[in-house]
Design an enzyme around this catalytic site. Structure first.
Site, short mmCIF file in Angstrom:
data_model
loop_
_atom_site.label_atom_id
_atom_site.label_comp_id
_atom_site.label_asym_id
_atom_site.label_seq_id
_atom_site.Cartn_x
_atom_site.Cartn_y
_atom_site.Cartn_z
N CYS A 1 12.09 -10.72 -6.18
CA CYS A 1 12.04 -9.33 -5.70
C CYS A 1 13.35 -9.06 -4.94
O CYS A 1 13.63 -9.69 -3.92
CB CYS A 1 10.82 -9.18 -4.80
SG CYS A 1 10.67 -7.54 -4.11
N CYS B 1 16.24 2.12 4.26
CA CYS B 1 15.92 3.11 3.23
C CYS B 1 16.01 4.49 3.86
O CYS B 1 15.62 4.67 5.00
CB CYS B 1 14.50 2.85 2.69
SG CYS B 1 14.10 3.87 1.24
N CYS C 1 5.11 2.29 4.54
CA CYS C 1 6.06 1.23 4.19
C CYS C 1 6.87 0.80 5.41
O CYS C 1 7.45 1.63 6.11
CB CYS C 1 7.00 1.74 3.08
SG CYS C 1 8.33 0.59 2.70
N CYS D 1 4.86 -6.83 -0.48
CA CYS D 1 5.40 -5.48 -0.71
C CYS D 1 5.38 -4.66 0.57
O CYS D 1 4.36 -4.58 1.24
CB CYS D 1 4.50 -4.71 -1.67
SG CYS D 1 4.57 -5.26 -3.31
N1 SAH Z 1 11.85 2.07 -3.00
C1 SAH Z 1 11.25 1.65 -4.20
C2 SAH Z 1 11.17 0.15 -4.35
C3 SAH Z 1 10.79 -0.65 -3.12
S1 SAH Z 1 9.15 -0.53 -2.53
C4 SAH Z 1 9.88 2.27 -4.34
O1 SAH Z 1 9.39 2.87 -3.39
O2 SAH Z 1 9.33 2.17 -5.43
C5 SAH Z 1 8.22 -1.56 -3.67
C6 SAH Z 1 6.74 -1.21 -3.76
O3 SAH Z 1 6.01 -1.61 -2.58
C7 SAH Z 1 6.51 0.29 -3.87
O4 SAH Z 1 5.55 0.59 -4.83
C8 SAH Z 1 6.01 0.63 -2.50
O5 SAH Z 1 5.35 1.83 -2.51
C9 SAH Z 1 5.15 -0.57 -2.17
N2 SAH Z 1 4.84 -0.69 -0.75
C10 SAH Z 1 5.55 -0.25 0.29
N3 SAH Z 1 4.93 -0.55 1.45
C11 SAH Z 1 3.79 -1.20 1.14
C12 SAH Z 1 2.75 -1.79 1.92
N4 SAH Z 1 2.78 -1.78 3.24
N5 SAH Z 1 1.74 -2.38 1.27
C13 SAH Z 1 1.73 -2.44 -0.09
N6 SAH Z 1 2.69 -1.91 -0.87
C14 SAH Z 1 3.73 -1.29 -0.27
FE1 SF4 Z 2 11.88 3.36 0.71
FE2 SF4 Z 2 9.63 2.00 1.26
FE3 SF4 Z 2 9.48 4.47 0.28
FE4 SF4 Z 2 10.32 2.48 -1.30
S1 SF4 Z 2 8.28 2.68 -0.39
S2 SF4 Z 2 11.24 4.52 -1.09
S3 SF4 Z 2 11.45 1.22 0.20
S4 SF4 Z 2 10.36 3.90 2.27
#
Ligand code: SAH
Ligand code: SF4
Length: 411
Positions: A136, A143, A150, A381
């Site tokens: 990953c 971000c 997140c 994630c």
């Molecule tokens: N910015 C991109 C890629 C990074 S995040 C995006 O948002 O797709 C990768 C994945 O993890 C995304 O699907 C995001 O929504 C998920 N994710 C973020 N925070 C999370 C959390 N606390 N628990 C589970 N999944 C989460």
């Molecule tokens: Fe950024 Fe997290 Fe949203 Fe992905 S899920 S776009 S890393 S803030």
């Protein structure tokens, strides 16, 4: 022997200064073949030799995985000297390597300053599974988006990673996992793809990859180059929160698999969870998905859906989800919410996640529930965040106690 047993022990060496990283020399890693050829010509490599030199370097860097010019035994000594004087092929600095009790590995990597900036840190995670291993990779430091569930979203954007830094995460992981032939191997040695530890890449680390399109593109095209790292594009997945204008280009110019962080099926709720939805609402997002180049039942889009208790996990949501995706070759990845210190969200109850999954399955969609991996080292994630903004020790201990009490089934 399991994959996790086969790989090297955690890195224990103390941090030592790395003058090679502070030299300010340009790296040869992360350059397209054309850019590498230009860099060599500029340093006086004769035109007629350039193509051959690029092929040699490409092989050493991406098949053999060397990080020292002296290991390039079929390159003449004075040539190696010239390369060392002007360029670097160093790996990023490993600040910390953690290994979860489930074999997941997380590296905190530090990259030197770019221009007037400071050194930056990002996290990269390796998840070993039966028959495959997924890396990953992060695309940005922090971000600029602020998805409310997140952890990375609470850290402001510091900067985009360069193609070299994105690729550096893959090279470093392959080094640490013993995924390159050793220095003693014959000059034409390579690790066959079936024997590799890193078989898949997901651009799901820190950052929004489509807000760093050019660098992500360059890095992924090098990662999938058949004369080098040779990862199949079908085994590379780019995840986006929904940067609609770049979705078509992703299929057209990079050609990797697409994942969409959907998480909500009504604009009102998605505006709160994934605020980029205010700019590119669901209708536009799904339209872009329908037009994704190469989309077919054998090349489906993954829709990620984080399960948040009493927020988006009702059966009414499941029904709307199935309706919304009608006609799009899709699979739905249900992600149990991974908590982090300071969040107000909770993960849905397991029984509710299963009910939700059953409903989606019956509607005809594969909907695997993603097993949380590496939660004990905050590698799952959405838990990634760099050291500079890490929680204080007391905060961390309290959090770990909470994780052990609440999520014993993961240990
Ligand atoms: N910015 C991109 C890629 C990074 S995040 C995006 O948002 O797709 C990768 C994945 O993890 C995304 O699907 C995001 O929504 C998920 N994710 C973020 N925070 C999370 C959390 N606390 N628990 C589970 N999944 C989460
Ligand atoms: Fe950024 Fe997290 Fe949203 Fe992905 S899920 S776009 S890393 S803030």
């Amino acid at each position: 022997m399991s994959v996790s047993e086969a790989i090297a022990a955690p890195l224990k060496t103390p941090l030592v200064p790395r003058p090679d990283l502070m030299s300010g020399k340009p790296s040869l890693i992360g350059l397209t073949r054309e850019a590498m050829a230009d860099a060599l010509k500029e340093k006086g490599v004769p035109e007629r030799q350039v193509k051959m030199r690029v092929s040699q370097l490409w092989h050493w860097l991406y098949v053999r995985g060397v990080s020292d010019f002296d290991a390039m035994t079929n390159v003449a000594k004075d040539m190696r000297e010239m390369l060392r004087t002007h360029f670097t092929i160093s790996r990023p600095e490993v600040v910390e390597e953690q290994i979860s009790n489930d074999g997941t590995r997380k590296w905190l990597l530090r990259f030197p300053p770019r221009g007037a900036g400071r050194p930056v840190e990002v996290e990269t995670v390796y998840i070993p599974e039966e028959g495959r291993g997924t890396l990953c990779i992060s695309s940005q430091v922090g971000c600029s988006l602020t998805c409310s569930f997140c952890h990375t979203g609470t850290q402001r954007l510091v900067r985009n990673l360069t193609a070299e830094e994105i690729l550096g995460q893959l090279l470093l992981a392959r080094d640490r996992l013993g995924d390159f032939p050793g220095l003693d191997a014959p000059a034409n040695a390579f690790v066959p793809s079936g024997d590799r530890k890193v078989t898949n890449i997901v651009m799901m680390g820190m950052g929004e990859p489509l807000y760093n399109f050019e660098n992500v593109k360059t890095a992924l095209l090098i990662a999938s180059d058949g004369d080098g790292l040779s990862l199949s594009k079908r085994r590379i997945t780019l995840s986006t929160s929904g940067v609609v204008p770049e979705i078509y280009r992703t299929g057209e110019e990079i050609g990797v698999m697409l994942a969409i962080s959907l998480h909500a099926v009504r604009d009102e709720l998605r505006d709160m969870l994934v605020p980029i939805n205010k700019k590119y609402p669901l209708k536009e997002l799904l339209e872009a998905c329908r037009r994704y180049p190469g989309l077919a039942n054998s090349r489906r889009i993954t829709f990620e859906y984080v399960m948040l208790k009493d927020v988006n996990d009702s059966l009414e949501d499941a029904k709307l989800l199935a309706q919304l995706l009608k006609g799009i070759p899709a699979k739905i990845n249900l992600i149990p919410f991974n908590p982090w210190p300071g969040t107000n969200y909770q993960c849905s109850d397991w029984a509710q996640i299963e009910k939700f999954a059953d409903f989606i399955n019956q509607a005809g969609y594969a909907s695997p529930i993603r097993t949380p991996r590496g939660r004990d080292i905050l590698a799952a994630c959405g838990q990634l965040k760099s050291e500079s903004e890490r929680m204080r020790k007391t905060e961390r201990l309290a959090f770990e106690a909470m994780m052990i009490a609440g999520h014993g089934e993961d240990d």
